[in-house]
Design an enzyme around this catalytic site. Structure first.
Site: not given
Length: 439
Positions: A29-30
């Protein structure tokens, strides 16, 4: 968005959906906030052509930054901690990044910490920019613009709870803010870990350094308060032990066919701890941050799991030693105290070793052999602070660890192990002599 079918069956009344972020280019998700931080910095003139991106990262943010850097022509230098998996470090290097590994068990302000080292590098290197994911509001904004709207649309607005591990805080705060703007009744529940300060701070407003100690779980929890953690948006925190998180990480793969990372295990373990708070009408969305391939040498490695005492075994455990009063509750002295004070305390209590704290945070240890050698070499050492001769801190393990595993952890270089009872919030010390009595 995928529905869980087995792990929650018969335990959680609600519909449980997981948002898989492993399909992003960097498998986490980063990536969302990494590109947002870079492009916002470019627009602000903070990141210029040919520049160097610097960041302190547990691995996933670094991956997102590194991929973008390759495309845009930037260099990358990342600092990380020695508790992060080797796979994460190797992955960053694969994209040409330089990685500096720093000690975990130091204060954020310590010049050796990965926060401090990254800040120093930004000041020293010309044409460099530190992303600062913890305080950079582009982190939260990325999830407000992307993750939150996606969850709302993918659930047709039926989402009632967002359950997410909290590290930098960007996902929980950004997605949570968007969802609450659409429906103020939606609850955002953050998953924390033992050794982190978030839960107590949320509940009491007190930043308690006694809450801080080393932990294994990656990607969630902190020993400071990041600017991106919005405690008004996050309605509650639930703590999960290292052991429960590791075991659940493996269960997700074996029971749901989803190869997710350590924070996913924490999130589902926390969800099950909160199961009585859900109804049949609830739709719970759990964020799975990253991919299991980054934990092959840890949670998905049987030898590592056995070494940490996370695989179930029969026989006597550390809890039995504590119950039989064969081990005592932890006693420690402050690092600034003189060596003479350590000598007096150890003599009065007949301690062969003692833990050392700084501002009540465990930072080291001292055994009688080291103390003896220091005083013989220099009698004036007794007037110096004990931190001048202290040794590394004793390792932390869960109170459920089998005695036979404890025995392998106690060595001439490591004469004691600290045992944490997360339910009572107490720490005990187990030494070689404690084990001799039962082996």
């Amino acid at each position: 968005m995928v529905r869980l079918n087995r792990i929650t069956q018969g335990l959680v009344k609600a519909t449980v959906l997981v948002k898989l972020e492993t399909f992003n280019p960097g498998n986490s998700i980063k990536d969302r906030m990494a590109i947002k931080m870079i492009e916002d910095a470019e627009r602000a003139g903070l990141l210029k052509p040919g520049g160097t991106i610097i960041e302190g990262t547990s691995g996933n943010t670094g991956m997102g930054l590194a991929i973008a850097a390759v495309v845009k022509g930037y260099k990358c230098i990342f600092t990380t901690t020695d508790k992060q998996s080797k796979e994460k470090v190797d992955a960053l290097k694969a994209f040409g990044a330089e990685v500096i590994v720093c000690p975990t068990n130091v204060d954020p302000e310590d010049p050796r910490s990965y926060y401090s080292v990254s800040s120093r590098l930004e000041m020293e290197l010309p044409n460099s920019w530190k992303a600062n994911q913890y305080d950079n509001r582009s982190n939260t904004q990325a999830h407000y613009e992307q993750t939150g709207p996606e969850i709302w649309e993918q659930t047709d607005g039926r989402v009632t709870h967002l359950v997410v591990g909290v590290g930098t805080g960007g996902t929980a705060s950004g997605a949570g803010r968007y969802l609450k703007e659409r429906n103020s009744k939606i609850k955002v529940w953050g998953i924390d870990t033992y050794g982190s300060v978030f839960k107590k701070y949320k509940e009491t407003g007190i930043f308690d350094k006694n809450e801080i100690y080393p932990y294994i779980t990656e990607g969630i929890g902190e020993d400071f308060l990041p600017g991106n953690v919005d405690f008004e948006i996050i309605d509650r925190f639930e703590k999960v032990t290292d052991k429960d998180a590791a075991i659940m990480t493996r269960r997700i793969a074996r029971e749901e066919g989803i190869f997710a990372g350590n924070s996913a295990g924490s999130a589902i373990a926390g969800l099950l701890q909160l199961k009585d708070h859900f109804t049949e009408d609830d739709v719970v969305v759990v964020i799975f941050h990253d991919h299991g391939s980054r934990y092959l040498g840890k949670m998905f490695n049987d030898d590592w799991m056995r070494e940490k005492g996370f695989l179930e075994k029969t026989g006597m455990t550390a809890r039995d030693l504590v119950a039989a009063k064969l081990s005592g509750e932890l006693f420690a002295i402050e690092a600034s105290e003189p060596v003479e004070h350590a000598l007096r305390v150890m003599s009065e209590h007949d301690f062969s070793q003692i833990s050392i704290t700084r501002d009540k945070r465990l930072v080291g240890s001292l055994n009688e052999m080291r103390l003896y050698e220091a005083l013989v070499r220099d009698p004036d050492a007794k007037d110096r602070p004990v931190e001048s001769i202290m040794q590394p801190a004793f390792p932390f393990v869960d109170i459920s660890i089998p005695v036979e595993l404890l025995a392998t952890m106690i060595t001439p270089q490591n004469p004691a192990v600290l045992v944490r009872d997360f339910k009572t919030d107490k720490t005990f010390i187990i030494t070689r002599s404690d084990l001799i009595r039962v082996l």
